[in-house]
Design a protein around this motif. Structure first.
Motif, mmCIF file in Angstrom:
data_model
loop_
_atom_site.group_PDB
_atom_site.id
_atom_site.type_symbol
_atom_site.label_atom_id
_atom_site.label_comp_id
_atom_site.label_asym_id
_atom_site.label_seq_id
_atom_site.Cartn_x
_atom_site.Cartn_y
_atom_site.Cartn_z
ATOM 1 N N MET A 61 29.220 40.377 4.136
ATOM 2 C CA MET A 61 29.602 39.204 4.926
ATOM 3 C C MET A 61 29.902 39.604 6.369
ATOM 4 O O MET A 61 29.447 38.950 7.319
ATOM 5 C CB MET A 61 30.826 38.547 4.294
ATOM 6 N N SER A 62 30.641 40.679 6.539
ATOM 7 C CA SER A 62 30.997 41.137 7.883
ATOM 8 C C SER A 62 29.773 41.627 8.639
ATOM 9 O O SER A 62 29.600 41.336 9.834
ATOM 10 C CB SER A 62 32.045 42.255 7.799
ATOM 11 N N LEU A 63 28.906 42.353 7.939
ATOM 12 C CA LEU A 63 27.692 42.864 8.582
ATOM 13 C C LEU A 63 26.791 41.725 9.022
ATOM 14 O O LEU A 63 26.193 41.774 10.113
ATOM 15 C CB LEU A 63 26.939 43.782 7.614
ATOM 16 N N ALA A 64 26.698 40.666 8.207
ATOM 17 C CA ALA A 64 25.883 39.505 8.580
ATOM 18 C C ALA A 64 26.451 38.843 9.831
ATOM 19 O O ALA A 64 25.695 38.398 10.711
ATOM 20 C CB ALA A 64 25.824 38.505 7.425
ATOM 21 N N GLY A 65 27.774 38.764 9.918
ATOM 22 C CA GLY A 65 28.399 38.207 11.115
ATOM 23 C C GLY A 65 28.114 39.037 12.347
ATOM 24 O O GLY A 65 27.835 38.505 13.423
ATOM 25 N N VAL A 66 28.177 40.358 12.197
ATOM 26 C CA VAL A 66 27.876 41.266 13.316
ATOM 27 C C VAL A 66 26.412 41.124 13.734
ATOM 28 O O VAL A 66 26.101 41.093 14.929
ATOM 29 C CB VAL A 66 28.184 42.728 12.917
ATOM 30 N N MET A 67 25.518 41.031 12.743
ATOM 31 C CA MET A 67 24.096 40.865 13.048
ATOM 32 C C MET A 67 23.858 39.556 13.796
ATOM 33 O O MET A 67 23.040 39.497 14.735
ATOM 34 C CB MET A 67 23.270 40.867 11.758
#
Length: 343
Positions: A261-267
């Motif tokens: 979830m966090s990585l998707a937000g960063v992407m």
């Protein structure tokens, strides 16, 4: 032999910079789509696309605030020696200096609210489309964006289009219908979500131009306000449509889920960065060509990675949609370069 095997090593500095930026754009963009598909439709996540989208907006807000705090709206100070050997401080622009001081002003937020509502519709239907259609069909399902751009620009801004532009759009529309009829696992709701996403993407582009002045023409300030407003707008929707699933599903999820979830937000945040970098390193036309080529690779990889079934009409639809989009870009670029005729 060396020149053929290692072309990157034989590039000059500018060519290496362009190649690196384009590769970063491709990597971030394709990774974001694939990761969002995983979060929207796999057992790793929960069946709550609105909550997943809300969390991505929250991540963007925190990143924007963090970058703003690091830059504080100013460049970094660096000490250098002048001609007399004395040190003096000079302002040196850094990556963070592009971020202004971000404070939430409710009066400005209300002015931005119409755009924020469109923004919520855009990202919601985009993720719902990705949840319900195959990744290989995703670009076809959302291919009508440029069609709605032209239609809505005419209806709202009274902006006419040339016959060549309409011809390019005709190729896209035909490709959309051929691709839809040839999709092995066609989803009516997924395709409908793709069409609605295209409508909201077009409206977002139009209203961004109209409302950008309320945030001093700064796209990072607009990003901040849109995402903060979205956090509020999403809350009642999550409570009504996903409240039970969120309350039941979140306690069962561990570090892998929250990391994704966090990585998707960063992407989602990084795609804005690499898009600007690619346009600056190349040109708007080259950026669009790169995006079209990336979409082709993204669809092609989907047949292999996700095991999507390929059909003749499905592949033809992809080719026509991307070809029509590329033709549209060339036509618009050529028209923009033509000198204005003085009557």
């Amino acid at each position: 032999f060396i020149s053929f095997s290692y072309p990157f090593l034989n590039m000059d500095a500018n060519q290496k910079h362009i190649a690196t930026v384009v590769c970063c754009y491709w990597f971030v963009s394709i990774s974001m789509v694939y990761l969002n598909k995983t979060l929207m439709s796999s057992s790793l996540s929960i069946d709550a696309p609105l909550f997943v989208t809300w969390f991505q907006c929250l991540t963007t807000v925190f990143i924007c605030k963090g970058c703003s705090a690091m830059g504080n709206g100013r460049g970094d100070q660096s000490a250098i020696k002048d001609g007399k050997g004395k040190e003096r401080d000079v302002k040196v622009d850094s990556f963070f200096s592009q971020f202004p001081v971000l404070d939430y002003d409710s009066s400005v937020a209300l002015k931005i609210l119409p755009l924020s509502i469109i923004f919520v519709g855009m990202i919601t239907f985009n993720n719902l489309c990705l949840k319900w259609v195959e990744v290989s069909f995703y670009n076809v399902a959302r291919s009508l964006t440029i069609v709605f751009n032209v239609v809505l620009s005419f209806l709202i801004l009274s902006s006419p289009s040339s016959p060549r532009t309409l011809g390019a759009l005709g190729i896209v529309v035909i490709g959309f219908f051929i691709g839809s009829s040839g999709e092995a696992n066609f989803s009516v709701r997924g395709t409908t979500a793709g069409i609605m996403s295209s409508v909201f993407v077009s409206l977002n582009s139009i209203f961004t131009k109209k409302l950008l002045t309320h945030v001093q023409d700064n796209h990072w300030r607009l990003t901040f306000y849109n995402n903060v407003n979205a956090l509020v707008l999403f809350m009642p929707l999550i409570v009504v449509f996903e409240g039970g699933r969120v309350m039941e599903g979140l306690p069962t999820k561990g570090m892998m889920f929250w990391s994704a979830m966090s990585l998707a937000g960063v992407m989602g945040f990084l795609i804005g960065i690499v898009t600007v970098l690619q346009i600056k390193a190349t040109s708007p036309l080259t950026h669009n060509i790169s995006g079209t080529a990336k979409a082709a690779v993204q669809s092609g990889l989907a047949f292999w990675i996700w095991g999507n079934e390929a059909t003749g009409k499905g592949v033809l639809g992809i080719v026509m949609v991307l070809g029509g989009s590329l033709t549209y870009m060339f036509v618009k670029t050529r028209e923009a370069r033509q000198p204005l005729l003085v009557k």
